[in-house]
Design an enzyme around this catalytic site. Sequence first.
Site, PDB file in Angstrom:
ATOM      1  N   GLU A   1       0.870  -1.167   0.000  1.00 20.92           N
ATOM      2  CA  GLU A   1       0.000   0.000   0.000  1.00 20.92           C
ATOM      3  C   GLU A   1       0.911   1.223   0.000  1.00 20.92           C
ATOM      4  O   GLU A   1       1.799   1.325   0.846  1.00 20.92           O
ATOM      5  CB  GLU A   1      -0.874  -0.005   1.256  1.00 20.92           C
ATOM      6  CG  GLU A   1      -1.858   1.133   1.244  1.00 20.92           C
ATOM      7  CD  GLU A   1      -2.726   1.209   2.497  1.00 20.92           C
ATOM      8  OE1 GLU A   1      -2.667   0.295   3.329  1.00 20.92           O
ATOM      9  OE2 GLU A   1      -3.445   2.215   2.611  1.00 20.92           O
TER      10      GLU A   1
ATOM     11  N   LYS B   1       4.377   0.609   9.778  1.00 24.95           N
ATOM     12  CA  LYS B   1       4.371   1.861   9.025  1.00 24.95           C
ATOM     13  C   LYS B   1       3.761   3.000   9.826  1.00 24.95           C
ATOM     14  O   LYS B   1       4.143   4.151   9.667  1.00 24.95           O
ATOM     15  CB  LYS B   1       3.608   1.677   7.703  1.00 24.95           C
ATOM     16  CG  LYS B   1       4.552   1.457   6.531  1.00 24.95           C
ATOM     17  CD  LYS B   1       3.828   1.562   5.220  1.00 24.95           C
ATOM     18  CE  LYS B   1       3.469   0.184   4.712  1.00 24.95           C
ATOM     19  NZ  LYS B   1       2.534   0.180   3.601  1.00 24.95           N
TER      20      LYS B   1
ATOM     21  N   ARG C   1       5.278 -12.720   9.645  1.00 24.40           N
ATOM     22  CA  ARG C   1       5.931 -11.456   9.343  1.00 24.40           C
ATOM     23  C   ARG C   1       7.226 -11.348  10.142  1.00 24.40           C
ATOM     24  O   ARG C   1       7.425 -12.002  11.138  1.00 24.40           O
ATOM     25  CB  ARG C   1       5.016 -10.256   9.523  1.00 24.40           C
ATOM     26  CG  ARG C   1       4.451  -9.992  10.829  1.00 24.40           C
ATOM     27  CD  ARG C   1       3.330  -8.937  10.855  1.00 24.40           C
ATOM     28  NE  ARG C   1       3.701  -7.601  10.477  1.00 24.40           N
ATOM     29  CZ  ARG C   1       3.097  -6.930   9.498  1.00 24.40           C
ATOM     30  NH1 ARG C   1       2.163  -7.490   8.785  1.00 24.40           N
ATOM     31  NH2 ARG C   1       3.443  -5.701   9.236  1.00 24.40           N
TER      32      ARG C   1
HETATM   33  P1  ATP Z   1       2.615  -2.219   8.080  1.00 30.51           P
HETATM   34  O1  ATP Z   1       1.899  -3.069   9.054  1.00 30.51           O
HETATM   35  O2  ATP Z   1       4.025  -1.918   8.437  1.00 30.51           O
HETATM   36  O3  ATP Z   1       1.853  -1.009   7.674  1.00 30.51           O
HETATM   37  P2  ATP Z   1       1.608  -3.565   5.849  1.00 30.51           P
HETATM   38  O4  ATP Z   1       1.470  -5.012   5.889  1.00 30.51           O
HETATM   39  O5  ATP Z   1       0.371  -2.785   6.069  1.00 30.51           O
HETATM   40  O6  ATP Z   1       2.769  -3.122   6.797  1.00 30.51           O
HETATM   41  P3  ATP Z   1       1.742  -3.366   3.047  1.00 30.51           P
HETATM   42  O7  ATP Z   1       2.169  -2.232   2.222  1.00 30.51           O
HETATM   43  O8  ATP Z   1       0.321  -3.735   3.032  1.00 30.51           O
HETATM   44  O9  ATP Z   1       2.238  -3.059   4.513  1.00 30.51           O
HETATM   45  O10 ATP Z   1       2.648  -4.642   2.775  1.00 30.51           O
HETATM   46  C1  ATP Z   1       2.992  -5.123   1.505  1.00 30.51           C
HETATM   47  C2  ATP Z   1       3.422  -6.535   1.642  1.00 30.51           C
HETATM   48  O11 ATP Z   1       4.523  -6.640   2.539  1.00 30.51           O
HETATM   49  C3  ATP Z   1       2.309  -7.396   2.212  1.00 30.51           C
HETATM   50  O12 ATP Z   1       2.218  -8.566   1.439  1.00 30.51           O
HETATM   51  C4  ATP Z   1       2.742  -7.685   3.611  1.00 30.51           C
HETATM   52  O13 ATP Z   1       2.289  -8.926   4.001  1.00 30.51           O
HETATM   53  C5  ATP Z   1       4.262  -7.613   3.513  1.00 30.51           C
HETATM   54  N1  ATP Z   1       4.839  -7.218   4.786  1.00 30.51           N
HETATM   55  C6  ATP Z   1       4.607  -6.088   5.484  1.00 30.51           C
HETATM   56  N2  ATP Z   1       5.266  -6.085   6.641  1.00 30.51           N
HETATM   57  C7  ATP Z   1       5.961  -7.242   6.699  1.00 30.51           C
HETATM   58  C8  ATP Z   1       6.838  -7.842   7.651  1.00 30.51           C
HETATM   59  N3  ATP Z   1       7.141  -7.235   8.799  1.00 30.51           N
HETATM   60  N4  ATP Z   1       7.366  -9.050   7.363  1.00 30.51           N
HETATM   61  C9  ATP Z   1       7.070  -9.653   6.204  1.00 30.51           C
HETATM   62  N5  ATP Z   1       6.252  -9.164   5.277  1.00 30.51           N
HETATM   63  C10 ATP Z   1       5.692  -7.967   5.502  1.00 30.51           C
HETATM   64 MG    MG Z   2      -1.264  -3.437   4.868  1.00 26.05          MG
END
Ligand code: ATP
Ligand code: MG
Length: 560
Positions: free
Chosen positions: A39, A275, A265
Amino acid sequence: MTAVEPVAAEAGRDFIRDIIQADLESGRRKEVITRFPPEPNGYLHIGHAKSICLNFGVAAEFGGRCHLRFDDTNPTKEEQEYIDSIERDVRWMGFDWGPHLYFASGYFEQLYAWAEVLIRAGKAYVDDQSQEEIRATRGTLTEPGIESPFRGRTVEENLDLFRRMRAGEFPNGARVLRARIDMASGNINLRDPVLYRILHAHHPRTGNTWCIYPSYDFAHGQSDAIEHITHSICTLEFEDHRPLYDWFVENLPVPSRPRQYEFARLNITYLVLSKRVLTTLVRDKYVSGWDDPRMPTIAGLRRRGVPAQALRDFAKRIGVAKANSVVDMQMLDFSIREVLNRTAERRMAVLKPLKVVIENYPEGQSEQLEAVNHPDDPGKGTRKLGFSREIYVERDDFQETPVKGFFRLSPGREVRLRWAYFITCKEVVKDASGEVVELRCTYDPATKGGNAPDGRKVKATIHWVSAADSVPAEVRIYNQLFKAIAPTPATFAEDINPQSLEVLTGARLEPSLADVPVEQAVQFERQGYFCPDPDSKPGALVFNRTIGLRDTWAKVAAGG
Ligand code: ATP
Ligand code: MG
C-alpha cells in the site's frame, strides 16, 4: 557478542516453495505468478524486504514472474512520493517486475461492476448505519453480530442507492455497501463486511473520478484474480480473511482462482516494523526523514551503506516460517558485516585526530607508500599513501600513562603505523589547560612497509593519515534508534535512544576517500564500515557509519 548461526537449515527450502513445487509437479498449476502488493502509504521497511525476496525469489526460481501491484484503495493516506520510493527500493533490492506494474485503482471499474453482480444476486446491500453502529453490531468472538435493519432491502433499491453513492449524491460516511453473508459466522470477517465506502477524496491516480472506494478486502483478492496470480503470498494476520477472499471468488465471475498462503511477518529486536510508527517518527521529526540512516526502511539502510546483497542474504538466513517469531538484531548485523567484509575496500581515516610530528623525518620531504585495498582479494589492487613529517593518529590510540593491557602509543613506546614505519613516542606537547595537543615521535627508516629487518616486534599497529594530504570530513555515527529490545508502538517515544546519533566534525580521511560513490561502504581500518552520505560534497565530505567491526579490534590492535 556471539556468532550468529543461520536458522534456516537449508536456505531456499521452505513450506511455500514445497507447495509450489508440488503444485507444478501435480499439474495443478502450469506456471507461477506471484505479486508484491504494497500500500503506497509509506516507505518500505526491512519486513517488506523479506516479502519482496520471497515473492520475486520464488517466481524467479520456478521460471515464473512477479508483479508489482500497488494496493491504492485509500486515497487519504497514499501519495505519489511513496509510489516512487517503493519502485526505487524494489529495483535497488535487485528485482524487476518487467512490464507487470499494476494498481488496484486500475481495477476500480471492474470492481464496481462486480459489486453490482453481488447486489443483483442478493449478496450485497446498502447499509445506512454509521460506522460506529456497524462496529457495535458486529458481535464478538463469543457472540454473534446483529443484522442491520437495512439488510432486507430489495435488489432494485440497493442498485439505485449504490449508483447514487457512486454519483456523489451522499456525503462521506452516509452509507456503505456490505456483503450479505452471515452475521452469526464464527469468523468475524464474514459478518457482512464493508465492500464500499463513500469518500470524497482526490486519488493520486484516478483523481476525482471516484467518490466511493472499495475496501482493501474487496479489492485485494479480486486484483489477484484479475492478474491470474497463482500463489497469493501474504502475512499471517490475513489468514482469517482467506475465507472471505474465497467467498468473493466463488460468488463472482473472476477470470482465475488464486490461492492464498500465509507466512510469518518479520520482527527484529530493537526495531519497530510498523508503518504507523515509522510515519510518526518522520512526521514528529524524531528522525530526519524516511531515509534517515537510523530508520529500518530500505531507503534508510541504503543511505547507511548497507548493500542490497546483505538484505537478500538476511532474508535467506531467516527463512520463511508459519509461526511468528522475533529475529535477533545481531542476525541482521551479521549479514551486513559478512558481505562488507568480503566486498568493502580498506581505507584509513582518523575520526578524532591527534597530531604527530616525526622529528627525524626531514622537513619538506615526502614519499608514496603502497597499501593493499583488501587483505583477501588481491584483485582489488593497491593504492598509494602520501607520507611526510606530520601525520594524524587517533586520539584514543595514545595514553600518557598506559593502563594495563594498553599497547598502543605512550611515552617511550614503539608501534607500527599501518603500511608505513615503526614510530616511537618521545615527547608529549600540551596546551595551557593540560590537554595533549601533539606528540613528538621518531621513526625508524629501516622499517619501511611495517617490518623491522632485525626482527624486533611491536605490540600494536595503528592507523594514521598524512596531515598534508588528508581531507576533512564530518562523520555521523549511528547507534540503535531504540534502546528497548522490544519497543512497543504505544510507548515508542520513551523507548527512543537519545544517543542514536553522534556527529564528529573534525575527522581526517585519506585522500582517496573523496572519490567513493555515495552510499558505497568502505572499511575504515580498525573502526568499521562507512559510506558517503548523499549530503556529502567535494570540500565538505560527510560519511555515515554503516556498522562497527565486531571482534576484530583486539586482533588488529594486537599487531595484525
Ligand atoms: P505495516 O503493518 O508496516 O503497515 P503492511 O502489511 O500494512 O505493513 P503493506 O504495504 O500492506 O504493509 O505490505 C505489503 C506486503 O509486505 C504485504 O504482502 C505484507 O504482508 C508484507 N509485509 C509487510 N510487513 C511485513 C513484515 N514485517 N514481514 C514480512 N512481510 C511484511
Ligand atoms: Mg497493509
